[in-house]
Motif scaffolding. Structure first.
Motif, short mmCIF file in Angstrom:
data_model
loop_
_atom_site.label_atom_id
_atom_site.label_comp_id
_atom_site.label_asym_id
_atom_site.label_seq_id
_atom_site.Cartn_x
_atom_site.Cartn_y
_atom_site.Cartn_z
N ARG A 139 13.48 51.98 24.86
CA ARG A 139 14.70 51.60 25.56
C ARG A 139 14.40 50.82 26.83
NH1 ARG A 139 18.00 57.34 25.05
NH2 ARG A 139 18.61 57.11 22.85
N ARG A 140 13.25 51.06 27.42
CA ARG A 140 12.90 50.39 28.66
C ARG A 140 12.30 49.01 28.42
NH1 ARG A 140 9.89 55.48 31.72
NH2 ARG A 140 11.75 56.81 31.95
N ASP A 147 10.97 61.64 21.09
CA ASP A 147 11.84 61.40 22.24
C ASP A 147 11.16 60.50 23.27
OD1 ASP A 147 13.73 63.00 21.05
OD2 ASP A 147 13.19 64.80 22.19
N LYS A 148 9.86 60.72 23.50
CA LYS A 148 9.14 59.89 24.47
C LYS A 148 9.03 58.45 23.98
CE LYS A 148 5.46 62.52 24.92
NZ LYS A 148 4.14 63.00 25.44
N LEU A 159 12.44 56.76 24.33
CA LEU A 159 12.69 56.45 25.73
C LEU A 159 11.90 55.24 26.18
CD1 LEU A 159 14.05 57.29 28.38
CD2 LEU A 159 12.08 58.78 28.83
#
Length: 362
Positions: free
Chosen positions: A335-336, A328-329, A332
């Motif tokens: 995505r940035r 998940d990290k 995330l």
């Protein structure tokens, strides 16, 4: 050095020093050379602001606050020079089972070693235990006289030890309350987290604990952690204030470890916290022995999966559920990123420097 860090009492941060270096370089160089030559610091140079950040919403006691110290950038330049010198030779003084902040030693090796130990712990024929020891306010409670004593007996030069003593004893702190500094008091112990020099000094002091444990193992006061194929595991693995001890599971071992931890606390100020420490036992350890060890040390049994240095530690082969927080990290973080604007080499660099570290971040 981080140019965006918050400024100390003088109001200047790294950006100011970089932008106006052509104007202030002579004065900064003279100030640093003056410290080296005279072994003294002007009053106020080692002054800092302390901000108290609440750990919980209803924080009302000092233990529920995280202190953040903001020092003058010129003072950080001096400690960075000392840390750079010390970093060149520190690995020669520390045991190979110390991993934190030491050049050439990686956190991933530390995690892999502990993970292998936990896998061995679940073997059918071994009677071992692994202890995760927590030190109460580790960086804040280190005694200076103990640290300086260790440095002298490790063979550091008198002038270098004196420089460090001046750095420690000249520290002054004001506490920020509602953005306004209150008080101006001297410190009597501890090393500041975030300062370039502090992590190395902490590792040097903690080396004493590692050597105490190793000496007890050599003198047969502690029985070794047994593993198949004659594999030898270290008695202790240290990453800053994260301490892992591996040994046989027995009451005598528990008493020997309690004696070591108590003696280390008496001379260093580093008191271990039974409430935050955990004990993990091998499959063949009886409930009676488990109970005796927990009673002697005053710690509670740990459960699987557990977290060590931000990485999940689990039984057997990894499962998707165990690694999902890391996935998940990473997702995330992806995505940035604006991956389309990066070259292939840039993407590889980001993956190596950022994604790899995510598995070791709490």
């Amino acid at each position: 050095m981080d140019s965006d860090s918050s400024p100390g009492p003088d109001g200047f941060n790294g950006i100011f020093y970089r932008h106006f270096w052509d104007v202030i370089s002579v004065e900064v160089t003279v100030a640093v050379r003056s410290f080296v030559s005279n072994s003294s610091l002007p009053l106020g140079l080692n002054a800092s602001f302390m901000a108290l950040i609440p750990k919980t919403r209803d924080a009302n006691v000092i233990e529920n606050f995280r202190p953040i110290v903001m020092s003058n950038f010129l003072f950080k330049i001096i400690t960075k020079i000392l840390a750079t010198r010390l970093g060149l030779i520190i690995a020669d003084y520390l045991s190979p089972t110390q991993f934190g902040f030491i050049p050439g030693r990686q956190i991933h090796d530390c995690i892999a070693m502990v993970s292998e130990g936990f896998n061995v712990l679940q073997g059918r024929s071994d009677s071992n235990m692994i202890l995760k020891i927590d030190i109460r306010k580790a960086f804040d409670t280190l005694r200076w006289d103990f640290l300086l004593y260790v440095l002298r007996h490790l063979g550091f030069s008198k002038i270098f030890v004196h420089w460090l003593e001046v750095v420690l004893r000249s520290s002054r702190i004001s506490v920020l309350l509602n953005g306004t500094p209150v008080g101006y008091f001297a410190c009597s112990r501890g090393v500041r987290q975030g300062d370039p020099l502090s992590p190395l000094l902490f590792c040097i002091a903690e080396e004493v604990l590692g050597r105490f444990i190793t000496s007890a193992m050599d003198q047969s006061r502690l029985s070794a952690f047994t593993a198949p194929r004659s594999i030898i595991f270290p008695a202790s693995i240290l990453y800053a204030d994260d301490i892992v001890i591996m040994c046989g599971a027995s009451s005598s071992n528990a008493r020997a470890l309690l004696q070591i931890l108590t003696h280390y606390a008496d001379i260093s100020g580093q008191v271990f916290s039974p409430q935050k420490s955990k004990a993990y036992f091998g499959a063949q350890v009886s409930h009676f022995v488990r109970g005796r060890v927990q009673h002697i040390l005053g710690i509670h049994p740990g459960t699987f999966p557990t977290i060590y240095l931000g990485a999940p530690i689990f039984k057997g082969a990894p499962k998707i559920a165990d690694l999902q927080p890391i996935f998940d990290k990473i997702i995330l973080k992806f995505r940035r990123w604006k991956g389309s604007s990066l070259s292939l080499a840039g993407r590889v660099c980001l993956v190596n420097s950022v994604i790899t570290s995510l598995s070791c971040t709490p």
